[in-house]
Design an enzyme around this catalytic site. Structure first.
Site, PDB file in Angstrom:
ATOM      1  N   ASP A 160      25.737  21.323 -15.380  1.00  0.00           N
ATOM      2  CA  ASP A 160      25.504  22.459 -14.489  1.00  0.00           C
ATOM      3  C   ASP A 160      25.094  23.678 -15.323  1.00  0.00           C
ATOM      4  OD1 ASP A 160      25.378  23.913 -12.184  1.00  0.00           O
ATOM      5  OD2 ASP A 160      27.502  23.720 -11.672  1.00  0.00           O
ATOM      6  N   ASP A 188      21.440  25.443  -6.536  1.00  0.00           N
ATOM      7  CA  ASP A 188      22.247  26.025  -5.463  1.00  0.00           C
ATOM      8  C   ASP A 188      21.331  26.515  -4.355  1.00  0.00           C
ATOM      9  OD1 ASP A 188      24.261  25.472  -7.192  1.00  0.00           O
ATOM     10  OD2 ASP A 188      24.637  27.549  -7.786  1.00  0.00           O
TER      11      ASP A 188
END
Ligand SMILES: *[C@@H]1O[C@H](CO)[C@@H](O)[C@H](O)[C@H]1NC(C)=O
Ligand SMILES: *[C@@H]1O[C@H](CO)[C@@H](O)[C@H](O)[C@H]1NC(C)=O
Ligand SMILES: *[C@@H]1O[C@H](CO)[C@@H](O)[C@H](O)[C@H]1NC(C)=O
Ligand SMILES: *[C@@H]1O[C@H](CO)[C@@H](O)[C@H](O)[C@H]1NC(C)=O
Ligand SMILES: *[C@@H]1O[C@H](CO)[C@@H](O)[C@H](O)[C@H]1NC(C)=O
Ligand SMILES: *[C@@H]1O[C@H](CO)[C@@H](O)[C@H](O)[C@H]1NC(C)=O
Ligand SMILES: *[C@@H]1O[C@H](CO)[C@@H](O)[C@H](O)[C@H]1NC(C)=O
Ligand SMILES: *[C@@H]1O[C@H](CO)[C@@H](O)[C@H](O)[C@H]1NC(C)=O
Ligand SMILES: *[C@@H]1O[C@H](CO)[C@@H](O)[C@H](O)[C@H]1NC(C)=O
Ligand SMILES: *[C@@H]1O[C@H](CO)[C@@H](O)[C@H](O)[C@H]1NC(C)=O
Length: 707
Positions: free
Chosen positions: A408, A499
């Site tokens: 991430d 996201d």
């Protein structure tokens, strides 16, 4: 006897194809004042160009190309050439059906047609009243310079690819008319590679920041910092995008086939706080008899950023947890890691002392802040940092049975949230992204390689531990990443779209995003089902959005859910996904073998049989661009409008070859035959029946016998 005959036939084919798969030159060197330009054959029907100022390219510039390429001539040739020309020089060579001509110092590329004629693909843009086609700005503080390279383009030309865009509610498949910044952040993964509908692909093999402009008459690549400009071009018949991808992936790498377990359903959530919760979840999947392939543990499973280890307060026995999950569900586990390191982490001092953190131009400095602390990034561009990182990941996770890693915040420069600092939004302040400096160079010159080398750390580590050679055509385990660069497909890794907002228009945007990134060589891709920010599954809107999104997820390379568990609604879709696993496996095998794109915008398969597809793609008409082919047999048309009960689907006109196989468009859920396409139809679209049409027989699809 038969096999001898077959061998002879193969030989005969090879001989007759010989002249068109070779090059009649090792290369051209243009020595033009301070400028040197090397033009060389590279890969099948491909040519590589490198240009530098004052000195020859070193040959060791950052590169995503495999040298030698997997297929085709060139490679391992350094800066070889057999034609030296000077100012206003002329020279030419061919590699397969791609011909380069330098005329008065201006470079043009042509495709040699089978009838002997030449078709101009593109050439350096020259005009008395325009910036030079190869334009450099050098400040002489260092050997690097800024560069702007311009090429001609037809007004009605279409360009596809350029990685994953997220800006501005972008829903384009055709990038003509756009100006695309080359910089990475959350959800935005531009890659300077594009295919033209005139039958060529061009790739700028440079990880620098900059810009790509597709204006009406000119295509321009702008690099903020380079020591050599490096690009590669290849050609195929117009409309043959699979050949362009085959040639491109032969020089930048092919996706190894993912392990079987990962092709099913992957469950993730923000977030599971402790191991009891994860074990309860596994128990529930088991009890409700829902298949699951992987259970994912998200961020802050650690105590301090940079620990790369579970916080023992909440995760007392990870090995027991992983083994329980495996026993209950058969699923593997994946765990999140971030590149950020805070000073309270046990690893900070060691990393700092050994110089393994990215720095900034102000000295050690900071690169970002998150959750109230300043952080620095591990400098994954340094091999020693990659080894350090992997050592921790092995100790904390891999050796305890958690084999898959979620990379991430891998964007580089900062944590990839350029608009935020420590929870405060930074808007309209002329605030440059952190001037990060890495082992391999500056953020401007090399930044787009940060996520790529961060991915490489996990890839190398996994291969080192499992003993599988790094060039292996299959993967034991995988990583999931938020960012990548050209050639990222050669890793045991998949990209997700970052996201995203939990809104219907964003669901639709994911389609154009996915087919664009796939057209950039990265088919190993997924998204957060339901979106990431703002999903409230307790509202009608949230529920409907989640289920609509889930339907699309079934027809993605990997279905990854970032939602709450909602077994009843989604069980039917999950079960269908498991039925489709042999089909998906076949798609990945073909991707490995020839680079054949998995998520295919409609122009891939229908631009030669259906003029409407070409015309609609040119203007990004959503009727055509918000649908895709999932492999060769499934047309997927997700519903992206709240309260919709029906969907208008454009069925493209089938190709001659499809018609000769007796294919027609058949509705997935009702088996109604809609014929050979070229028309729009309206179908019922209840929540649990995403509009999908198939070609050929369902049994071939379920068994994966489709190539
Ligand atoms: C290159 O070719 C042009 C004609 O196309 C000619 O006028 C010119 O002299 C040639 N240049 C050199 C260096 O031979
Ligand atoms: C190679 O082939 C091209 C295209 O046919 C031709 O124009 C060129 O003169 C040839 N070059 C050499 C070095 O043989
Ligand atoms: C040769 O083939 C090209 C591409 O198919 C076509 O555009 C061109 O018109 C043909 N030329 C001749 C002389 O037939
Ligand atoms: C685990 O986390 C959940 C969710 O926060 C919480 O309800 C539960 O009490 C925790 N269990 C343990 C054993 O810490
Ligand atoms: C998982 O199953 C294996 C083999 O049956 C057993 O040895 C092990 O104790 C089990 N682990 C857990 C955590 O239940
Ligand atoms: C993998 O092994 C090679 C050879 O021992 C080593 O150089 C490299 O640093 C290792 N990579 C990682 C990430 O540990
Ligand atoms: C991985 O961790 C295990 C368990 O601590 C250890 O035995 C092994 O040597 C480690 N391997 C590497 C390459 O660090
Ligand atoms: C679960 O997956 C297996 C194959 O991995 C399949 O045989 C089985 O039918 C699936 N179960 C359900 C409920 O879909
Ligand atoms: C969908 O239906 C709900 C409930 O009737 C309504 O509140 C909402 O505005 C509708 N949305 C749209 C886009 O029509
Ligand atoms: C296609 O269908 C026609 C007529 O239904 C039939 O004669 C033919 O054999 C079929 N061809 C194939 C390849 O299945």
């Amino acid at each position: 006897m038969l096999s001898v005959l077959a061998a002879l036939l193969t030989l005969a084919t090879a001989i007759s194809a010989w002249p068109s798969t070779s090059s009649n030159s090792t290369g051209i060197k243009l020595q033009n004042g301070f400028e040197r330009v090397y033009i060389q054959p590279f890969g099948n029907n491909g040519i590589r160009v490198r240009a530098s100022l004052m000195r020859d390219p070193s040959g060791n510039e950052l590169s995503a190309l495999l040298d030698p390429p997997l297929e085709g001539p060139g490679g391992n040739q350094g800066l070889a050439y057999d034609q030296l020309i000077g100012y206003q020089g002329n020279a030419s060579f061919q590699n397969g059906n791609l011909i380069v001509q330098v005329n008065l110092g201006v470079i043009s590329f042509y495709r040699a047609e089978t009838n002997g004629s030449l078709s101009l693909l593109t050439q350096e843009f020259t005009d008395d009243k325009a910036l030079y086609s190869r334009y450099y700005v050098q400040e002489y503080k260092s050997p690097s310079f800024q560069a702007q390279f311009s090429f001609t383009s037809d007004a009605d030309e279409q360009f596809y690819g350029m990685g994953q865009q997220a800006c501005c509610k972008d829903t384009s498949v055709n990038k003509k008319g756009q100006s695309i910044d080359l910089i990475n952040f959350n959800s935005f993964v531009p890659i300077p590679v594009y295919m033209s509908n005139k039958g060529y692909l061009q790739f700028f093999n440079m990880p620098s920041q900059g810009r790509m402009e597709f204006s009406p008459i000119r295509t321009r690549f702008i690099s903020s910092e380079a020591t050599a400009v490096d690009y590669w071009i290849t050609t195929a018949e117009p409309g043959d995008y699979d050949t362009l991808q085959e040639q491109y992936t032969a020089v930048t790498g092919r996706q190894p086939t993912p392990p079987d377990f990962i092709l099913g359903y992957q469950q993730s959530k923000l977030r599971y706080w402790n191991q009891t919760q994860v074990m309860d979840l596994a128990q529930e999947f088991h009890d409700r008899q829902v298949n699951v392939s992987m259970i994912v543990v998200d961020f802050f499973n650690w105590k301090y950023q940079g620990d790369w280890a579970f916080d023992p307060e909440y995760w007392s026995d990870p090995a027991e947890m992983a083994s329980f999950v495996k026993n209950m569900t058969g699923a593997e586990m994946m765990v999140s890691l971030w590149p950020s390191v805070e000073d309270l982490s046990d690893n900070y001092i060691a990393l700092q002392e050994q110089g393994l953190l990215a720095t900034t131009r102000d000295g050690t400095g900071v690169t970002d802040s998150f959750a109230g602390v300043y952080t620095r990034l591990i400098d994954s561009t340094n091999p020693a940092s990659r080894e350090f990182l992997w050592k921790q990941l092995n100790e904390s996770y891999f050796s305890k049975g958690i084999h898959n890693f979620w990379i991430d915040q891998a964007d580089g420069g900062t944590l990839g949230e350029a608009w935020e600092n420590n929870g405060q939004t930074i808007n309209l302040i002329p605030y440059e992204r952190a001037s990060a400096q890495y082992f391999i160079g500056t953020q401007e010159g090399a930044g787009k390689m940060y996520p790529w080398l961060h991915q490489a750390a996990i890839n190398e580590g996994l291969h080192n531990l499992t003993g599988q050679p790094i060039t292996s055509a299959s993967c034991d385990y995988m990583s999931l990443t938020r960012s990548t660069f050209a050639g990222g497909q050669r890793y045991c890794s998949y990209l997700w779209s970052g996201d995203t907002l939990s809104e219907f228009p964003v669901l639709l945007q994911q389609i154009t995003s996915s087919v664009s990134v796939a057209a950039s060589g990265i088919s190993s891709w997924t998204l957060d089902i339901g979106g990431f920010t703002g999903l409230d599954i307790d509202t009608d809107y949230g529920k409907e959005l989640f289920v609509r999104w889930f339907g699309m997820g079934v027809f993605l390379p990997y279905p990854w859910s970032y939602g709450e568990e909602n077994f009843v609604i989604i069980k039917k879709y999950i079960d269908l996904r498991y039925q489709l696993v042999p089909y998906v496996r076949a798609l990945f095998q073909q991707l490995q073998y020839s680079g054949r794109t998995i998520m295919r915008a409609l122009y891939y398969d229908f631009s030669l049989s259906d003029p409407f597809v070409v015309q609609a793609t040119s203007v990004n008409n959503p009727l055509v661009t918000q649908q895709y082919m999932f492999g060769p047999r499934l047309l997927v048309s997700p519903v992206g409008i709240q309260n919709a009960t029906t969907k208008e689907v454009y069925l493209p006109r089938l190709t001659e070859s499809m018609i000769s196989q007796n294919f027609s468009w058949v509705h997935w859920w009702t088996d109604t035959d809609y014929g050979q396409g070229g028309n729009t139809v309206t179908v019922n679209a209840p929540l649990d029946e995403i509009p999908v049409f198939y070609l050929g027989s369902k049994s071939d699809i379920f068994s994966g016998s489709v190539f």
